[in-house]
Design a protein around this motif. Structure first.
Motif, PDB file in Angstrom:
ATOM      1  N   UNK A   1       0.835  -1.195   0.000  1.00 19.68           N
ATOM      2  CA  UNK A   1       0.000   0.000   0.000  1.00 19.68           C
ATOM      3  C   UNK A   1       0.874   1.251   0.000  1.00 19.68           C
ATOM      4  N   UNK A   2       1.072   1.814  -1.188  1.00 20.81           N
ATOM      5  CA  UNK A   2       1.826   3.060  -1.315  1.00 20.81           C
ATOM      6  C   UNK A   2       0.920   4.267  -1.373  1.00 20.81           C
ATOM      7  N   UNK A   3      -0.371   4.067  -1.122  1.00 22.30           N
ATOM      8  CA  UNK A   3      -1.322   5.179  -1.140  1.00 22.30           C
ATOM      9  C   UNK A   3      -1.435   5.761   0.275  1.00 22.30           C
ATOM     10  N   UNK A   4      -1.992   6.960   0.408  1.00 24.08           N
ATOM     11  CA  UNK A   4      -2.139   7.556   1.749  1.00 24.08           C
ATOM     12  C   UNK A   4      -3.334   7.016   2.528  1.00 24.08           C
ATOM     13  N   UNK A   5      -4.121   6.125   1.916  1.00 21.80           N
ATOM     14  CA  UNK A   5      -5.353   5.603   2.530  1.00 21.80           C
ATOM     15  C   UNK A   5      -5.135   4.158   2.980  1.00 21.80           C
ATOM     16  N   UNK A   6      -5.685   3.784   4.121  1.00 18.06           N
ATOM     17  CA  UNK A   6      -5.641   2.387   4.561  1.00 18.06           C
ATOM     18  C   UNK A   6      -6.620   1.562   3.751  1.00 18.06           C
TER      19      UNK A   6
END
Length: 199
Positions: free
Chosen positions: A57-62
């Motif tokens: 997960x390289x996104x800012x959201x879980x």
């Protein structure tokens, strides 16, 4: 120019990249900052076809991930839905033996260890150390091995990753040509495939 660069970056991030590691052929795809990677494992276990997967997960959201996010759509229209981790564990507890444990662990570890593209923060190695205990019966060891290897429902915070085996109840049949479909990270990942290699 900035718009062109942004569009180019978006197109590049949606490209499937194949690579080989430790004799396994992997495919990886990134969308929305989430990366999914998979390879067929060269073993069947109690009539399951098995894939090794890794999700970063390289996104800012879980994002929550689970085996049921994975399905395999064959060209002939058949769809194989991945089994929940508990279902696999129960199957091995009921029917598993020493040979099953050895085959499962050896096959999985051959793919994981030494794969520089798979560095997980919350994956197999941490589950393995807490699952396998001395003095268990062969069936309990089979169930414990499956619980350590199987991709389990996990919530990945930004920067976290996990790996695990995804089990498709294929009744001893090879997964033929088709597409692996993964619903995760708010995206749909599709990996066209020639099918599972012959054993």
């Amino acid at each position: 120019m900035a718009l062109l660069s942004a569009m180019s970056a978006q197109i590049m991030s949606a490209q499937i990249i194949p690579f080989e590691s430790n004799g396994l052929l992997y495919k990886t795809l990134t969308k929305g900052g989430v990366t999914v990677m998979f390879a067929y494992l060269p073993a069947h276990l109690k009539e399951y076809s098995i894939m090794q997967v890794s999700i970063s997960n390289g996104s800012p959201i879980s994002w929550a991930v689970k085996p049921e996010d994975f399905s395999y759509r064959q060209q002939d229209g058949a769809v194989w839905q991945a089994s929940p981790a508990l279902s696999v564990v129960y199957t091995l507890l009921a029917k598993g033996g020493r040979h099953d444990v050895i085959k499962l662990v050896t096959t999985y570890e051959r793919g994981v260890y030494g794969n520089e593209h798979m560095q997980t923060t919350n994956g197999y190695e941490s589950r393995r150390q807490s699952a396998l205990a001395e003095g268990m019966s062969a069936r309990l060891k089979a169930g414990a091995a499956a619980s350590a290897l199987a991709l389990v429902p996990t919530k990945l915070a930004a920067g976290e990753s996990t790996d695990g085996a995804v089990f498709f109840p294929s009744n001893g049949k090879l997964l033929g040509p088709g597409t692996l479909v993964v619903h995760t990270g708010g995206e749909i990942f599709e990996f066209p495939s020639d099918g599972e290699p012959a054993k």
